[in-house]
Design a protein around this motif. Structure first.
Motif, PDB file in Angstrom:
ATOM      1  N   PHE A   1     -34.348 -23.909  -9.872  1.00  0.00           N
ATOM      2  CA  PHE A   1     -34.676 -23.589 -11.361  1.00  0.00           C
ATOM      3  C   PHE A   1     -33.673 -24.390 -12.013  1.00  0.00           C
ATOM      4  O   PHE A   1     -33.489 -23.773 -13.413  1.00  0.00           O
ATOM      5  CB  PHE A   1     -34.913 -22.229 -11.624  1.00  0.00           C
ATOM      6  N   ARG A   2     -33.087 -25.438 -11.701  1.00  0.00           N
ATOM      7  CA  ARG A   2     -32.041 -25.798 -12.370  1.00  0.00           C
ATOM      8  C   ARG A   2     -32.405 -26.472 -13.769  1.00  0.00           C
ATOM      9  O   ARG A   2     -33.399 -26.983 -13.907  1.00  0.00           O
ATOM     10  CB  ARG A   2     -30.741 -26.848 -11.714  1.00  0.00           C
ATOM     11  N   THR A   3     -31.502 -26.484 -14.574  1.00  0.00           N
ATOM     12  CA  THR A   3     -31.773 -26.892 -16.092  1.00  0.00           C
ATOM     13  C   THR A   3     -31.056 -28.343 -15.987  1.00  0.00           C
ATOM     14  O   THR A   3     -30.116 -28.593 -15.158  1.00  0.00           O
ATOM     15  CB  THR A   3     -31.133 -26.102 -17.138  1.00  0.00           C
TER      16      THR A   3
ATOM     17  N   ILE B   1     -43.225 -36.275  -7.557  1.00  0.00           N
ATOM     18  CA  ILE B   1     -43.730 -35.923  -6.420  1.00  0.00           C
ATOM     19  C   ILE B   1     -42.885 -35.015  -5.907  1.00  0.00           C
ATOM     20  O   ILE B   1     -41.819 -34.704  -5.782  1.00  0.00           O
ATOM     21  CB  ILE B   1     -44.047 -37.200  -5.557  1.00  0.00           C
ATOM     22  N   GLY B   2     -43.595 -33.916  -5.292  1.00  0.00           N
ATOM     23  CA  GLY B   2     -42.834 -32.667  -4.504  1.00  0.00           C
ATOM     24  C   GLY B   2     -41.934 -31.948  -5.695  1.00  0.00           C
ATOM     25  O   GLY B   2     -40.692 -31.807  -5.761  1.00  0.00           O
ATOM     26  N   ALA B   3     -42.818 -31.546  -6.673  1.00  0.00           N
ATOM     27  CA  ALA B   3     -42.282 -31.441  -8.117  1.00  0.00           C
ATOM     28  C   ALA B   3     -41.590 -29.891  -7.934  1.00  0.00           C
ATOM     29  O   ALA B   3     -40.762 -29.323  -8.827  1.00  0.00           O
ATOM     30  CB  ALA B   3     -43.226 -31.577  -9.037  1.00  0.00           C
TER      31      ALA B   3
ATOM     32  N   ILE C   1     -47.192 -33.013  -8.646  1.00  0.00           N
ATOM     33  CA  ILE C   1     -47.840 -32.656  -7.524  1.00  0.00           C
ATOM     34  C   ILE C   1     -46.839 -32.035  -6.434  1.00  0.00           C
ATOM     35  O   ILE C   1     -45.674 -32.381  -6.437  1.00  0.00           O
ATOM     36  CB  ILE C   1     -48.714 -33.736  -6.967  1.00  0.00           C
ATOM     37  N   ASP C   2     -47.293 -31.037  -5.945  1.00  0.00           N
ATOM     38  CA  ASP C   2     -46.640 -30.423  -4.744  1.00  0.00           C
ATOM     39  C   ASP C   2     -47.734 -29.926  -3.716  1.00  0.00           C
ATOM     40  O   ASP C   2     -48.847 -29.611  -4.112  1.00  0.00           O
ATOM     41  CB  ASP C   2     -45.866 -29.373  -5.385  1.00  0.00           C
ATOM     42  N   ILE C   3     -47.153 -29.732  -2.471  1.00  0.00           N
ATOM     43  CA  ILE C   3     -48.305 -29.267  -1.468  1.00  0.00           C
ATOM     44  C   ILE C   3     -48.235 -27.827  -1.333  1.00  0.00           C
ATOM     45  O   ILE C   3     -48.910 -27.212  -0.647  1.00  0.00           O
ATOM     46  CB  ILE C   3     -48.042 -29.848   0.137  1.00  0.00           C
TER      47      ILE C   3
ATOM     48  N   LEU D   1     -51.392 -31.106  -4.373  1.00  0.00           N
ATOM     49  CA  LEU D   1     -51.934 -32.373  -3.772  1.00  0.00           C
ATOM     50  C   LEU D   1     -50.915 -33.024  -2.918  1.00  0.00           C
ATOM     51  O   LEU D   1     -49.548 -32.739  -3.179  1.00  0.00           O
ATOM     52  CB  LEU D   1     -52.146 -33.276  -5.033  1.00  0.00           C
ATOM     53  N   ASP D   2     -51.435 -33.634  -1.768  1.00  0.00           N
ATOM     54  CA  ASP D   2     -50.449 -34.189  -0.742  1.00  0.00           C
ATOM     55  C   ASP D   2     -50.424 -35.675  -1.295  1.00  0.00           C
ATOM     56  O   ASP D   2     -51.409 -36.213  -1.571  1.00  0.00           O
ATOM     57  CB  ASP D   2     -51.028 -34.074   0.514  1.00  0.00           C
ATOM     58  N   PHE D   3     -49.151 -36.089  -1.366  1.00  0.00           N
ATOM     59  CA  PHE D   3     -48.916 -37.573  -1.835  1.00  0.00           C
ATOM     60  C   PHE D   3     -49.762 -38.403  -1.026  1.00  0.00           C
ATOM     61  O   PHE D   3     -50.140 -39.565  -1.426  1.00  0.00           O
ATOM     62  CB  PHE D   3     -47.517 -37.907  -2.044  1.00  0.00           C
ATOM     63  N   PHE D   4     -49.813 -38.232   0.333  1.00  0.00           N
ATOM     64  CA  PHE D   4     -50.462 -39.033   1.507  1.00  0.00           C
ATOM     65  C   PHE D   4     -51.773 -38.763   1.469  1.00  0.00           C
ATOM     66  O   PHE D   4     -52.708 -39.450   2.214  1.00  0.00           O
ATOM     67  CB  PHE D   4     -49.697 -38.817   2.788  1.00  0.00           C
TER      68      PHE D   4
HETATM   69  N1  SAH Z   1     -38.314 -31.955  -6.515  1.00  0.00           N
HETATM   70  C1  SAH Z   1     -37.956 -30.285  -6.691  1.00  0.00           C
HETATM   71  C2  SAH Z   1     -38.541 -29.815  -5.358  1.00  0.00           C
HETATM   72  C3  SAH Z   1     -37.657 -30.361  -4.347  1.00  0.00           C
HETATM   73  S1  SAH Z   1     -37.964 -29.510  -2.713  1.00  0.00           S
HETATM   74  C4  SAH Z   1     -36.489 -30.162  -7.036  1.00  0.00           C
HETATM   75  O1  SAH Z   1     -35.780 -31.218  -7.222  1.00  0.00           O
HETATM   76  O2  SAH Z   1     -36.107 -29.193  -7.174  1.00  0.00           O
HETATM   77  C5  SAH Z   1     -39.438 -30.635  -2.124  1.00  0.00           C
HETATM   78  C6  SAH Z   1     -40.969 -30.377  -2.299  1.00  0.00           C
HETATM   79  O3  SAH Z   1     -41.555 -31.246  -1.993  1.00  0.00           O
HETATM   80  C7  SAH Z   1     -41.266 -29.073  -2.046  1.00  0.00           C
HETATM   81  O4  SAH Z   1     -41.497 -28.135  -3.056  1.00  0.00           O
HETATM   82  C8  SAH Z   1     -42.511 -29.454  -1.015  1.00  0.00           C
HETATM   83  O5  SAH Z   1     -43.508 -28.339  -0.862  1.00  0.00           O
HETATM   84  C9  SAH Z   1     -42.933 -30.518  -1.525  1.00  0.00           C
HETATM   85  N2  SAH Z   1     -43.500 -31.754  -0.439  1.00  0.00           N
HETATM   86  C10 SAH Z   1     -43.416 -31.723   0.908  1.00  0.00           C
HETATM   87  N3  SAH Z   1     -44.182 -33.012   1.074  1.00  0.00           N
HETATM   88  C11 SAH Z   1     -45.039 -33.135   0.394  1.00  0.00           C
HETATM   89  C12 SAH Z   1     -46.041 -34.105   0.025  1.00  0.00           C
HETATM   90  N4  SAH Z   1     -46.579 -34.797   1.182  1.00  0.00           N
HETATM   91  N5  SAH Z   1     -46.854 -34.220  -1.249  1.00  0.00           N
HETATM   92  C13 SAH Z   1     -46.204 -33.367  -2.401  1.00  0.00           C
HETATM   93  N6  SAH Z   1     -45.145 -32.502  -2.232  1.00  0.00           N
HETATM   94  C14 SAH Z   1     -44.837 -32.556  -0.992  1.00  0.00           C
END
Ligand code: SAH
Length: 235
Positions: A43-45, A67-69, A89-91, A110-113
């Motif tokens: 949860f960093r600012t 991606i992987g937010a 997006i995040d899975i 959503l999965d990036f792939f």
């Molecule tokens: N970017 C954030 C979280 C990092 S942890 C931050 O910096 O704090 C990595 C994140 O990627 C996790 O929330 C995980 O669920 C997500 N993730 C893993 N594989 C993914 C994919 N294929 N598509 C989208 N998100 C993905």
């Protein structure tokens, strides 16, 4: 998509968001002793972000895909900087719920792939070693291909990663496969993730892979802990 029953990080961030506290989020890997990820870090600012992440935020332009937010830390920082339409997006459905309730407007589970996901963006943002989703060096090629498909003309990919060779104290200690291909498992309370591969890639290896895909790979910043920020853009 992640099954919530196998999503320790999702439960940890959800507990933290809803109650202000969380139990220990443990990460096991095949390169170090089990470690704890402080859930508050997720949860960093901007004040608490490492310099590579701040630099990446400064370099964002146009339409951005985060991606992987996670909990939306970077999406929210961009929103505060006046970026209107960041897509996040995040899975992890649990994480997506958290980012939405934190004010991330265009959040999707959503999965990036996912081959059905076709939108293109000016900036693809992969922070906190987001390139880890490539899993392996072979996966890195597939990852770069997917990135190119999601880029508008003139677009860019911003990512941070690390050279983790310092973690191996002798040449015998290196594994047979590329040393940045790490096996991970996350644990929170009695929730265990599947074991997954997460890629850390040194800059030179990344640059070589990029050249096979006609991508320029520029080093934007290096930090003392062997981490770096790179920008990838079609030649
Ligand atoms: N970017 C954030 C979280 C990092 S942890 C931050 O910096 O704090 C990595 C994140 O990627 C996790 O929330 C995980 O669920 C997500 N993730 C893993 N594989 C993914 C994919 N294929 N598509 C989208 N998100 C993905």
């Amino acid at each position: 998509m992640l099954n919530p029953e196998k999503d320790p990080m999702g439960h940890a961030v959800s507990d933290y968001w809803l109650t202000g506290r969380a139990d220990k989020l443990i990460v096991k890997s095949d390169v170090t002793e089990p470690d704890e990820i402080p859930v508050s870090c997720l949860f960093r600012t901007p004040d608490e972000m490492p310099a590579v992440e701040i630099k990446a935020l400064e370099k964002c332009r146009g339409s951005v895909l985060d991606i992987g937010a996670g909990t939306g830390v970077h999406s929210l920082a961009l929103k505060a900087r006046g970026f209107g339409g960041v897509k996040s997006i995040d899975i992890s459905a649990l994480s997506v719920d958290v980012m939405r309730s934190r004010g991330v407007e265009r959040a999707a589970c959503l999965d990036f792939f996912d081959s059905g996901f076709k939108q293109k963006y000016d900036t693809l943002l992969f922070l906190m070693n987001g390139i880890g989703i490539a899993g392996t060096l072979a996966g890195l090629d597939y990852f770069l291909n997917c990135c190119i498909e999601h880029l508008n003309p003139g677009g860019q990919i911003l990512l941070d990663s690390s050279d983790i060779s310092y973690m191996f104290d002798s040449s015998e200690a290196f594994p047979d496969h590329y040393y940045g291909e790490v096996l991970y498992q996350m644990i929170y309370k009695d929730i265990y993730s599947d074991i997954f591969r997460w890629l850390f890639v040194d800059f030179n290896t990344l640059r070589k892979a990029c050249s096979r895909f006609g991508l320029n790979c520029t080093l934007l910043m290096e930090e003392e802990n062997n981490s770096y920020l790179a920008r990838l853009s079609p030649v």
